[in-house]
Each structure stands twice: as structure tokens, then as C-alpha cells.
Design a protein around this motif. Structure first.
Motif, mmCIF file in Angstrom:
data_model
loop_
_atom_site.group_PDB
_atom_site.id
_atom_site.type_symbol
_atom_site.label_atom_id
_atom_site.label_comp_id
_atom_site.label_asym_id
_atom_site.label_seq_id
_atom_site.Cartn_x
_atom_site.Cartn_y
_atom_site.Cartn_z
ATOM 1 N N TRP A 32 0.847 -1.205 0.000
ATOM 2 C CA TRP A 32 0.000 0.000 0.000
ATOM 3 C C TRP A 32 0.876 1.246 0.000
ATOM 4 O O TRP A 32 2.028 1.210 0.423
ATOM 5 C CB TRP A 32 -0.953 0.019 1.199
ATOM 6 C CG TRP A 32 -0.348 -0.495 2.468
ATOM 7 C CD1 TRP A 32 -0.493 -1.758 2.980
ATOM 8 C CD2 TRP A 32 0.525 0.202 3.378
ATOM 9 N NE1 TRP A 32 0.220 -1.878 4.136
ATOM 10 C CE2 TRP A 32 0.847 -0.705 4.422
ATOM 11 C CE3 TRP A 32 1.040 1.489 3.425
ATOM 12 C CZ2 TRP A 32 1.681 -0.345 5.487
ATOM 13 C CZ3 TRP A 32 1.877 1.845 4.482
ATOM 14 C CH2 TRP A 32 2.174 0.925 5.498
ATOM 15 N N ASN A 49 -1.303 -1.827 -4.241
ATOM 16 C CA ASN A 49 -0.609 -2.627 -5.253
ATOM 17 C C ASN A 49 -0.836 -4.073 -4.911
ATOM 18 O O ASN A 49 -0.492 -4.524 -3.818
ATOM 19 C CB ASN A 49 0.877 -2.320 -5.247
ATOM 20 C CG ASN A 49 1.169 -0.895 -5.655
ATOM 21 O OD1 ASN A 49 1.292 -0.593 -6.829
ATOM 22 N ND2 ASN A 49 1.229 0.000 -4.681
ATOM 23 N N ARG A 81 3.148 5.446 -17.438
ATOM 24 C CA ARG A 81 2.082 5.105 -16.503
ATOM 25 C C ARG A 81 0.921 6.065 -16.617
ATOM 26 O O ARG A 81 1.105 7.260 -16.694
ATOM 27 C CB ARG A 81 2.614 5.142 -15.081
ATOM 28 C CG ARG A 81 3.543 4.009 -14.843
ATOM 29 C CD ARG A 81 3.688 3.792 -13.378
ATOM 30 N NE ARG A 81 4.611 2.706 -13.141
ATOM 31 C CZ ARG A 81 5.027 2.381 -11.945
ATOM 32 N NH1 ARG A 81 4.607 3.075 -10.896
ATOM 33 N NH2 ARG A 81 5.846 1.380 -11.792
HETATM 34 P P1 ADP Z 1 6.904 2.828 -7.821
HETATM 35 O O1 ADP Z 1 5.408 2.776 -7.918
HETATM 36 O O2 ADP Z 1 7.412 3.983 -7.042
HETATM 37 O O3 ADP Z 1 7.597 2.623 -9.115
HETATM 38 P P2 ADP Z 1 7.102 0.071 -7.159
HETATM 39 O O4 ADP Z 1 6.409 -0.171 -8.416
HETATM 40 O O5 ADP Z 1 8.390 -0.650 -6.928
HETATM 41 O O6 ADP Z 1 7.359 1.593 -6.935
HETATM 42 O O7 ADP Z 1 6.184 -0.266 -5.961
HETATM 43 C C1 ADP Z 1 5.075 0.452 -5.516
HETATM 44 C C2 ADP Z 1 4.469 -0.385 -4.434
HETATM 45 O O8 ADP Z 1 4.089 -1.628 -5.001
HETATM 46 C C3 ADP Z 1 5.407 -0.729 -3.274
HETATM 47 O O9 ADP Z 1 4.702 -0.680 -2.051
HETATM 48 C C4 ADP Z 1 5.826 -2.125 -3.607
HETATM 49 O O10 ADP Z 1 6.191 -2.845 -2.452
HETATM 50 C C5 ADP Z 1 4.553 -2.673 -4.219
HETATM 51 N N1 ADP Z 1 4.772 -3.901 -5.008
HETATM 52 C C6 ADP Z 1 5.794 -4.202 -5.818
HETATM 53 N N2 ADP Z 1 5.658 -5.466 -6.289
HETATM 54 C C7 ADP Z 1 4.506 -5.969 -5.758
HETATM 55 C C8 ADP Z 1 3.821 -7.213 -5.835
HETATM 56 N N3 ADP Z 1 4.275 -8.222 -6.558
HETATM 57 N N4 ADP Z 1 2.672 -7.344 -5.143
HETATM 58 C C9 ADP Z 1 2.197 -6.346 -4.405
HETATM 59 N N5 ADP Z 1 2.788 -5.171 -4.300
HETATM 60 C C10 ADP Z 1 3.937 -4.961 -4.953
#
Ligand code: ADP
Ligand code: MG
Length: 729
Positions: free
Chosen positions: A216, A346, A460
Motif C-alpha cells: 500500500w 498494489n 504510466r
Molecule cells: P513505484 O510505484 O514507485 O515505481 P514500485 O512499483 O516498486 O514503486 O512499488 C510500488 C508499491 O508496489 C510498493 O509498495 C511495492 O512494495 C509494491 N509492489 C511491488 N511489487 C509488488 C507485488 N508483486 N505485489 C504487491 N505489491 C507490490
């Protein structure tokens, strides 16, 4: 001196000192959690194995072993200076609940001792009559109890100078109906596990368990405590019902990239430290778009743990902020005219073989599996968009959804250019004559195009409520105060249902003699076709999309009372009951509770508006009115020409107009409220509160009050202004 000026005067000298030492995160991480490692240390072999088994497969723990686990827990807690314990749970009020008992007891002979046995660990009876139950307990049984959830580790909460052992539990009525957010969540995870394992086994027989994962992102505002206390609307309703936009808002966009203010930074460091001790894996912190708005996010975890951690975090943030003489505002829309706060969820699924089912794979076969889960997710969101919408409905979130800063109330899915092409390819190439060779070629082609999608990631779409972001879906319409359990329960359940149907459809084709892979491709194609209208790549905030969505027949329910209807349709009842997540009765009860919450929230806001107008706004305005009158009278008396008080007269006229409008509208709003309050049926009452109280009066009253704020002598104005709350710290 008014609270407002007191607050402004006291701001100087606030330094922002953090107590967080310089210890590495790894040195404190999980310090206050009864992790498996700690359990190993404090439990006998037998007790440890039994705990492990129950974590893995919900195996029941017998009383003798429970006694041993309880003894181990107490020993660990006492070694850390803990004297009390509590069952910690997540009632439908939306916060967390605790009732502290001490380990201390007196025996029959009067001797005192510290005790915590299996019975106290497993079950407790909070005095729960005041938790919302939507009529369940009244109808069935007067009491509910909390039951230990071994899948979530016990932890020690430091509150002020005291420390309490918290045992995570679920909250149920004596007739078995769930009364919290956690129990249905656990059931939905079980449903998803079963359905997803069955489908994953088409591709890999070694998969025995599928868990859902959640990361989250929590948005929040931070303001000075004295400012907060000088705003009765913030204190009582969590949002400012009045307040003119400051001359400078978020238009310069300088906050987002700016450095974190010192005082807030100290607060962040401290709440992060507390979080680490409780095993919350916080990873990022940064400023958000609006002034005084920030965000934090952890590394993702299994959904049930992530949900516990988010509820814990909200609690910790609140407590730590007070130590810093700050206040955290978790409300979805504390300030009008600038962005509100959300909580992106997420979400993904991962197997016990270590595969993220929503991450593009390394081989044609794993990519085929990815495509299967990907398309099933889209189909689930398409088929159950109304229930997903209901899962995020709240009075607070109504201010955000569709307000050009958050996704609209229309549920759509963004997948990005490459994946759209992949879906189109499947749609076009899987035909009636589709044979083994076509299948092999298609699979290879898909494999070739899917890795490119990683590049597509940067593109995005921030305006989509449900976006694919490379290896997970991001549900962006969740409100900042929400318990993630609610949307996660719905998401897990609708995916489980869709995967179950998928398996049925594929098996039916296989039975007719189709080869497995070809059968799967056919069903995938069918699902793409039947759900493609939920896909949308454009600007979700635009008016054009609302029109287009209507043409496509996608629901766009803008208010909570109506959005909640989706919880109690035949479709919803069937969905939740057949997946063993919520019964008819539980759904009805939840619907009732959410509707009641809505009524109460709007009621409180309406009351505070009325009160502020009569006791704060109008008196200040009248003071200024008198000053103007005195001035005009005086000028006339000394024989000044009319031109010398012409402007004052204009100001006086305008001021008097806003005063009478404000006061008239408040009277009318009170009348409208009386009519609503007399209504029996909660749903009708909620709809009436929205359409007869909120919609016609809130903005109208605010308009006049905000005009007054701009006119009235600044030193007479009692409520801290936006510029003071947002920019002074
Ligand atoms: P950003 O959105 O800043 O690019 P990320 O995509 O790495 O960052 O991650 C955003 C959020 O999604 C973080 O809280 C991360 O832990 C989460 N997240 C990444 N991979 C997964 C997954 N497989 N399942 C659930 N949440 C995830
Ligand atoms: Mg995000």
C-alpha cells in the motif's frame, strides 16, 4: 487571544527533534514482534511445531499446546517489560480496538501472580456492545468474542510509557457471523488460494499454494497541533468544512519536489522507527503534490500481514505525531481546492514456488501462465466493477473520486500499449480453426512481445483507478482512511470466482476433446472479448471519458449511499456466499453499517458547519460590520461628503449580504436535517442526507463563508486559515 493567534504565535521555536537514534534499521526491525525466530527461542519444540502448522494451514491448536504458547508469549513480553495484554482486532468502525488486561491475577487463597493461559490467548470477550454490528448481534446473540489469529504474529505496542502485548484476533458473534474486517479477508485469501492453485496447476503441477500480495501507499497531511485544535471541524470531522484557498496553493508544484520540512522529517523518523520495531517494512517517504501532504510506502507483503501493518501504521502515525505537537490528517479530503489523499493498493498473486503470477515470465510457458492470470483479473474487474466500487465507498472518498485529482467513480483497467496489443493479437489469432501449430507460434510470439512491456512501464497512466504497473495491479481508488481489508477482500473474491469459472470453462473444452493449451487459449480469447469494454488507456479525469463510459455501459455511481447497493444484490450474495467469504446476513449487516457510517459522517459535518457559522463566522463578521457602520456614521456626522464613505457602504452591503445568506442557508439546512432524521429506513435516510443536506447546502454555505473570510478583518477571524495550516510549521 484567540486559539488561532495563539497557534500562530507558538509556532516559532518548534524545532523538530527526533528521538530516533542512529541505529541501523536491521538492528531494530521486528524488535517488538513475536517472530518465528523469537518463537523458536521461547517455545518448546511441540508448541513451536504446532504454531508453525497452524500458521501454514489453519490447523487447530489444542488447549494444552495453547497454554504452552501463551506461557512463552508472556515470558517474552515480560522480558521486555510488558505487564498487560490485549486482543487486538479491526472492528467495522474502521479503526483498531483493544481492551487491556493485566497478566496480574489473584488466586483463591489471595496470593498474587502473573498469568496468561491458553484460554486467554485463544478467546476474549470484549465489551463489544458498542461496536457496529448492523443488527446482527441484536437479532441473534447479544455478544461477540475475539479469537486468536495465529497467522498474524503477536507484537508489543509501546503506548506512552506503557507497553502492551497485542494478540491479533478476529471478531465474531456467538452465532458465528463475522463482525470485523479481518475474518472475511482471511476467508477470501483461502478462496483465492484454492481457485488460483487449480488454474496454476495447468502450467505447473508443483504449485501448492497461491498467496495474494499487497503493497500500500499511504498518503497523509501533517499540520501543527495548535492549528488543528483551533479548527473544530478538523477535530470533529477530520476535514475543514470551510476555508478559502490560499493565494498560493499547489499550482507551483514546488512541494512535490521540495525537501521535507524539518519538523515533519523528525516526526517521520520517529514513526518509522516505531514501525520498524513492529516489523512494518517501510521503504519510501516523500512529499506529495499538495502542500503539507506526504506519502509513505512499505515493501509489499502477504495481504493479511500488509493489512495489519497498514492499520497499525495509521495508529502509530497518530500517536507519534502528537509527541511532536503535530497532527496527522488521514481524511480523504481535509482541504478543499488542493489534492486529497488516497491509498494505492498494489496487488498481485504469488506461488509457493516463488513465481509472481502477474509478472511476465522468462519462458513461453510462464508467459502463457502470466497471460492467463492477467486476463482473468481484467475479466473479474469487468464483471464485478460495481462491487469493487462499493468496496471503496465512503463519505470521505466521495470528495475525491471524480474530482479531477483521483480516479473517477468509473472502474476501468489500464494495461498499457504493449499488453493491449498482446490482447488484440490473441483476439485476432485464436479462431475456430486454431490448431496446435498456431498455438505454439502464438505462444512464442507473445513471449517475444511481452518482455518489451517492461520498457512500457514508465508510461504510466495516473488517471486510471485500476492500472497494470509491470508486475502487479494498482488499485488507486482506495481512500486514505480505508482499511485495505475491504477492497482486498472483494478483489480476492472476485478473482477467485473468475478463476473458478475459468477452470470450469477450460475443463469443459478439454472434456470435448480439445488439447489443454488450445482450450486455455480459447477461453482466454473469450474472456478478452467479453471484458474489453473495461479497458481504457486515455485520460480518466476527462469529461469525454465519462461520456464514453456511459456509452459502453460502465457503471458510474458517484455517491456512497448508492454505490453501496452493489453489496446486497443477488449477484453479490451469490459471489460471497459461494466462495465462503460472507453470508447473506453478514452482507446485509455490512451494508447497513456502511450506510450508517455515511449518515453519521455527513450528520457530523452538517452540525459542525451550523455551529461554526453561528458561533465563529457570523459573530466575527458582525464585529466587522459594526466597525464599518461606526466608520460610515462617523464620516457622515463630521459632515464628510458621500464620496468619502461610498466604498465602505459597498463593502458593508456585500458583507451584510454574505452574512444573511450564510445564516439563512444554515437555518434551511437544519430544517432539511430534521426531515432526514425522522426517516426510518437507513438507506433512504443516507440517500436523503446526500441529496437533501449535503448536495444543496454544503458548497452553498461554504461559498458565502469563504467570501466572508476574505472580507472580514483578519484579526477578528477565529479559524486558522488555509495558508496558516498548510504553510506554517
Ligand atoms: P513505484 O510505484 O514507485 O515505481 P514500485 O512499483 O516498486 O514503486 O512499488 C510500488 C508499491 O508496489 C510498493 O509498495 C511495492 O512494495 C509494491 N509492489 C511491488 N511489487 C509488488 C507485488 N508483486 N505485489 C504487491 N505489491 C507490490
Ligand atoms: Mg503508486
Amino acid at each position: 487571544m484567540s486559539l488561532r493567534f495563539n497557534a500562530i504565535n507558538n509556532l516559532a521555536g518548534k524545532d523538530g527533534v527526533s528521538n530516533a537514534g542512529s541505529k541501523k534499521i536491521t538492528a531494530i526491525f521486528n524488535e517488538n514482534v513475536f517472530t518465528l525466530k523469537t518463537a523458536r527461542e521461547f517455545l518448546s519444540d511441540e508448541a513451536y511445531k504446532s504454531l508453525l502448522a497452524s500458521i501454514k494451514g489453519a490447523k487447530k491448536i489444542d488447549r494444552a499446546v495453547a497454554n504452552q504458547i501463551a506461557a512463552g508469549l508472556r515470558q517474552w513480553a515480560e522480558s521486555k517489560g510488558v505487564s498487560h495484554y490485549t486482543h487486538w482486532f479491526q472492528p467495522l468502525t474502521g479503526t483498531t480496538a483493544e481492551k487491556h488486561d493485566s497478566f496480574f491475577t489473584l488466586k483463591g487463597d489471595g496470593s498474587a501472580l502473573e498469568e496468561f493461559d491458553g484460554a486467554a490467548l485463544i478467546q476474549q470477550e470484549p465489551d463489544a456492545s458498542s461496536f457496529p454490528n448492523g443488527g446482527i448481534r441484536a437479532t441473534f446473540e447479544a455478544r461477540g468474542y475475539t479469537a486468536w489469529d495465529p497467522s498474524s504474529p503477536a507484537f508489543i505496542m509501546e503506548i506512552g510509557t506503557g507497553k502492551t502485548l497485542c494478540v491479533p484476533t478476529i471478531f465474531v458473534s456467538y452465532t458465528g457471523e463475522t463482525l470485523d474486517y479481518k475474518a472475511p479477508l482471511l476467508k477470501s485469501l483461502e478462496a483465492l488460494n484454492k481457485a488460483a492453485v487449480d488454474v496454476a496447476n495447468y502450467f505447473d503441477k508443483n504449485v501448492n499454494k497461491v498467496s495474494a500480495t499487497l503493497g500500500w501507499e499511504q498518503e497523509y497531511f501533517v499540520i501543527d497541533e495548535a492549528m488543528f485544535n483551533a479548527r473544530p471541524d478538523l477535530v470533529l470531522s477530520g476535514r475543514t468544512v470551510f476555508g478559502h484557498s490560499p493565494a498560493k496553493g499547489q499550482q507551483l508544484e514546488d512541494h512535490y519536489f521540495g525537501s521535507i520540512p524539518e519538523r515533519v522529517y523528525a516526526f517521520m523518523r520517529d514513526f518509522e522507527t516505531e514501525s520498524y520495531k513492529l516489523g512494518i517494512p517501510l521503504r519510501t517517504r516523500h512529499n506529495e503534490v499538495a502542500p503539507a501532504q506526504f506519502e509513505c510506502a512499505p515493501i509489499f507483503e502477504e495481504v493479511s500481514v500488509a493489512v495489519d501493518h497498514n492499520t497499525l501504521l495509521m495508529d502509530i502515525m497518530d500517536r507519534v505525531a502528537r509527541r511532536h505537537k503535530l497532527r496527522v490528517l488521514l481524511h480523504e479530503k481535509p482541504f478543499a481546492g488542493i489534492n486529497g489523499s488516497g491509498k494505492h493498493n498494489n496487488w498481485s498473486m504469488s506461488t509457493d514456488t516463488g513465481v509472481n503470477l502477474l509478472a511476465p515470465g522468462k519462458t513461453p510457458k510462464t508467459n502463457f501462465m502470466f497471460l492467463t492470470f492477467f486476463v482473468n483479473t481484467i475479466k473479474a474487474v469487468h464483471d464485478y466493477a460495481d462491487i469493487l466500487r462499493a468496496s471503496i465507498a465512503s463519505a470521505g472518498n466521495d470528495h475525491r473520486l471524480g474530482a479531477n485529482e483521483a480516479p473517477p467513480a468509473i472502474i476501468s483497467v489500464f494495461v498499457g500499449g504493449y499488453l493491449n496489443k498482446v490482447l488484440q493479437d490473441v483476439k485476432e489469432r485464436v479462431s475456430d480453426k486454431f490448431d496446435e501449430q498456431d498455438e505454439a507460434i502464438l505462444k512464442l510470439d507473445l513471449h517475444k512481445s511481452i518482455p518489451e512491456l517492461m520498457l512500457d512501464n514508465t508510461d504510466r497512466n495516473r488517471t486510471s483507478p485500476f492500472a497494470f504497473t509491470g508486475n502487479k495491479f494498482e488499485f488507486r481508488a482506495v481512500g486514505s482512511t480505508a482499511n485495505c481489508a475491504n477492497p482486498m477482500t472483494v478483489l480476492n473474491t472476485i478473482i477467485a470466482e473468475t478463476l473458478k469459472q475459468f477452470k470450469k470453462d477450460v475443463d469443459a473444452l478439454i472434456e470435448k476433446g480439445e488439447k489443454k493449451e488450445i482450450a486455455i487459449m480459447h477461453v482466454i480469447r473469450e474472456y478478452i472479448v467479453s471484458s474489453e469494454k473495461v479497458l481504457f488507456e486515455g485520460d480518466g479525469y476527462s469529461e469525454a471519458w465519462a461520456k464514453e463510459a456511459e456509452k459502453r455501459g460502465l457503471p458510474n455511481v458517484k455517491t456512497t449511499p448508492l454505490a453501496l447497493d452493489a453489496l446486497v444484490t443477488e449477484k453479490a450474495k451469490h459471489l460471497f456466499e459461494s466462495n465462503n467469504v460472507l453470508t447473506h446476513v453478514e452482507l446485509e449487516a455490512r451494508h447497513e453499517i456502511e450506510v450508517e457510517k455515511y449518515i453519521k459522517r455527513v450528520q457530523i459535518e452538517a452540525r459542525i458547519m451550523g455551529e461554526l457559522c453561528t458561533s465563529h463566522i457570523i459573530p466575527s463578521a458582525i464585529k466587522y460590520q459594526n466597525t464599518l457602520i461606526q466608520n460610515i456614521k462617523g464620516l457622515k456626522e463630521v459632515g464628510m461628503p458621500e464620496s468619502s464613505y461610498k466604498n465602505q457602504t459597498v463593502i458593508l452591503e456585500r458583507l451584510s449580504h454574505y452574512i444573511s445568506k450564510t445564516s439563512e442557508l444554515v437555518v434551511q439546512m437544519i430544517e432539511a436535517r430534521k426531515i432526514c432524521n425522522a426517516m426510518e429506513d437507513t438507506r433512504t435516510k443516507a440517500i436523503a442526507y446526500e441529496s437533501q443536506v449535503k448536495a444543496p447546502f454544503f458548497d452553498a454555505i461554504r461559498y458565502h463563508v469563504d467570501k466572508l473570510e476574505l472580507m472580514v478583518d483578519d484579526k477578528e477571524w477565529l479559524l486558522p486559515k488555509y495558508r496558516e495550516m498548510l504553510f506554517l510549521r
